[in-house]
Design a protein around this motif. Sequence first.
Motif, PDB file in Angstrom:
ATOM      1  N   LYS A   9       0.840  -1.201   0.000  1.00 39.64           N
ATOM      2  CA  LYS A   9       0.000   0.000   0.000  1.00 39.64           C
ATOM      3  C   LYS A   9       0.874   1.250   0.000  1.00 39.64           C
ATOM      4  O   LYS A   9       0.555   2.236  -0.640  1.00 39.64           O
ATOM      5  CB  LYS A   9      -0.902  -0.012   1.230  1.00 39.64           C
ATOM      6  CG  LYS A   9      -1.864   1.169   1.306  1.00 39.64           C
ATOM      7  CD  LYS A   9      -2.934   1.096   0.235  1.00 39.64           C
ATOM      8  CE  LYS A   9      -3.948   2.210   0.395  1.00 39.64           C
ATOM      9  NZ  LYS A   9      -4.930   2.229  -0.717  1.00 39.64           N
ATOM     10  N   LEU A  90      -1.490   3.143  -9.916  1.00 41.91           N
ATOM     11  CA  LEU A  90      -2.692   2.334 -10.033  1.00 41.91           C
ATOM     12  C   LEU A  90      -2.539   1.296 -11.123  1.00 41.91           C
ATOM     13  O   LEU A  90      -2.115   1.602 -12.237  1.00 41.91           O
ATOM     14  CB  LEU A  90      -3.900   3.214 -10.351  1.00 41.91           C
ATOM     15  CG  LEU A  90      -4.407   4.072  -9.197  1.00 41.91           C
ATOM     16  CD1 LEU A  90      -5.204   5.253  -9.724  1.00 41.91           C
ATOM     17  CD2 LEU A  90      -5.242   3.234  -8.251  1.00 41.91           C
ATOM     18  N   LEU A 103     -12.683  -0.113 -16.809  1.00 41.70           N
ATOM     19  CA  LEU A 103     -11.418  -0.484 -16.199  1.00 41.70           C
ATOM     20  C   LEU A 103     -11.686  -0.938 -14.770  1.00 41.70           C
ATOM     21  O   LEU A 103     -12.406  -0.273 -14.024  1.00 41.70           O
ATOM     22  CB  LEU A 103     -10.480   0.715 -16.174  1.00 41.70           C
ATOM     23  CG  LEU A 103      -9.819   1.116 -17.499  1.00 41.70           C
ATOM     24  CD1 LEU A 103      -9.404   2.571 -17.461  1.00 41.70           C
ATOM     25  CD2 LEU A 103      -8.626   0.231 -17.785  1.00 41.70           C
ATOM     26  N   PHE A 105      -9.848  -1.334 -11.307  1.00 44.98           N
ATOM     27  CA  PHE A 105      -8.645  -0.810 -10.674  1.00 44.98           C
ATOM     28  C   PHE A 105      -8.329  -1.530  -9.374  1.00 44.98           C
ATOM     29  O   PHE A 105      -9.232  -1.993  -8.658  1.00 44.98           O
ATOM     30  CB  PHE A 105      -8.811   0.680 -10.349  1.00 44.98           C
ATOM     31  CG  PHE A 105      -8.683   1.589 -11.540  1.00 44.98           C
ATOM     32  CD1 PHE A 105      -9.806   1.976 -12.243  1.00 44.98           C
ATOM     33  CD2 PHE A 105      -7.436   2.057 -11.936  1.00 44.98           C
ATOM     34  CE1 PHE A 105      -9.687   2.824 -13.335  1.00 44.98           C
ATOM     35  CE2 PHE A 105      -7.313   2.903 -13.027  1.00 44.98           C
ATOM     36  CZ  PHE A 105      -8.449   3.277 -13.726  1.00 44.98           C
ATOM     37  N   GLY A 106      -7.033  -1.594  -9.075  1.00 42.53           N
ATOM     38  CA  GLY A 106      -6.607  -1.980  -7.746  1.00 42.53           C
ATOM     39  C   GLY A 106      -6.714  -0.798  -6.803  1.00 42.53           C
ATOM     40  O   GLY A 106      -7.127   0.302  -7.196  1.00 42.53           O
ATOM     41  N   SER A 107      -6.290  -0.994  -5.561  1.00 45.12           N
ATOM     42  CA  SER A 107      -6.429   0.054  -4.551  1.00 45.12           C
ATOM     43  C   SER A 107      -5.209   0.966  -4.490  1.00 45.12           C
ATOM     44  O   SER A 107      -5.180   1.895  -3.687  1.00 45.12           O
ATOM     45  CB  SER A 107      -6.695  -0.556  -3.176  1.00 45.12           C
ATOM     46  OG  SER A 107      -5.669  -1.477  -2.863  1.00 45.12           O
TER      47      SER A 107
ATOM     48  N   TYR B  36     -15.836   7.790 -13.471  1.00 45.05           N
ATOM     49  CA  TYR B  36     -15.279   7.039 -12.352  1.00 45.05           C
ATOM     50  C   TYR B  36     -15.309   7.899 -11.096  1.00 45.05           C
ATOM     51  O   TYR B  36     -15.129   9.118 -11.158  1.00 45.05           O
ATOM     52  CB  TYR B  36     -13.829   6.631 -12.631  1.00 45.05           C
ATOM     53  CG  TYR B  36     -13.691   5.575 -13.705  1.00 45.05           C
ATOM     54  CD1 TYR B  36     -13.641   5.912 -15.044  1.00 45.05           C
ATOM     55  CD2 TYR B  36     -13.600   4.229 -13.363  1.00 45.05           C
ATOM     56  CE1 TYR B  36     -13.524   4.944 -16.023  1.00 45.05           C
ATOM     57  CE2 TYR B  36     -13.473   3.247 -14.342  1.00 45.05           C
ATOM     58  CZ  TYR B  36     -13.443   3.621 -15.668  1.00 45.05           C
ATOM     59  OH  TYR B  36     -13.317   2.649 -16.638  1.00 45.05           O
ATOM     60  N   LYS B  42      -7.941   5.236  -2.553  1.00 39.49           N
ATOM     61  CA  LYS B  42      -8.438   4.040  -3.236  1.00 39.49           C
ATOM     62  C   LYS B  42      -8.333   4.202  -4.751  1.00 39.49           C
ATOM     63  O   LYS B  42      -8.078   5.282  -5.262  1.00 39.49           O
ATOM     64  CB  LYS B  42      -9.896   3.775  -2.851  1.00 39.49           C
ATOM     65  CG  LYS B  42     -10.096   3.477  -1.380  1.00 39.49           C
ATOM     66  CD  LYS B  42     -11.543   3.152  -1.102  1.00 39.49           C
ATOM     67  CE  LYS B  42     -11.763   2.830   0.368  1.00 39.49           C
ATOM     68  NZ  LYS B  42     -13.183   2.500   0.660  1.00 39.49           N
ATOM     69  N   GLY B  43      -8.548   3.104  -5.460  1.00 38.54           N
ATOM     70  CA  GLY B  43      -8.588   3.171  -6.912  1.00 38.54           C
ATOM     71  C   GLY B  43      -9.947   3.651  -7.398  1.00 38.54           C
ATOM     72  O   GLY B  43     -10.947   3.525  -6.692  1.00 38.54           O
TER      73      GLY B  43
END
Lengths: 114, 111
Positions: A9, A90, A103, A105-107, B36, B42-43
């Motif tokens: 992270k 990202l 898309l 996305f990850g965090s 989005y 966060k993403g």
Amino acid sequence: DGGITQSPKYLFRKEGQNVTLSCEQNLNHDAMYWYRQDPGQGLRLIYYSQIVNDFQKGDIAEGYSVSREKKESFPLTVTSAQKNPTAFYLCASTPALYSNEKLFFGSGTQLSVL
Amino acid sequence: GENVEQHPSTLSVQEGDSAVIKCTYSDSASNYFPWYKQELGKGPQLIIDIRSNVGEKKDQRIAVTLNKTAKHFSLHITETQPEDSAVYFCAPWEFGNQFYFGTGTSLTVIP
């Protein structure tokens, strides 16, 4: 649940050091992407891959490298040549390249320079 | 590549009011228009999208309208709630091309 996992992270880089950001997906998607996000800016494409063992440079690839040895994995290495690496990174995926689908996305990984 | 502009860059509204964010793009071949939402740390997550054969799409309190002639599309949020506070991005897309993201709109909903 299917999704994208990014780790770590938070990451700190020393001068002259290469660091690698992990991205794993279990969505069975062919296409994967790496974006860089700077405060107050949109997402900029670093690298993308449409299939295993294939990847292409995006708009800001200098100082970065990637590999795609497995469909599920698309790690990003920030090399010492990247002089301003501090940013939020990202990873994302779509079912196929040029797919007009959302898309996933990850965090994200926050990279900072020590 | 596509030039994407988003306005406003920041937006504050009272809870219960409406919010509108506009995205202007340059490539007339774009045919997929997503929005989005990104919460802090966060993403981004897709909240609504529209394709070029449709002028408007609604999902509960969220709607997107498209004007292909003028090359812009807008996000509409009605009856805003504190949990709507986030950064919103548009990302118009053309087949054979990548997603080009707008610079984002930071929405704050004041309770």
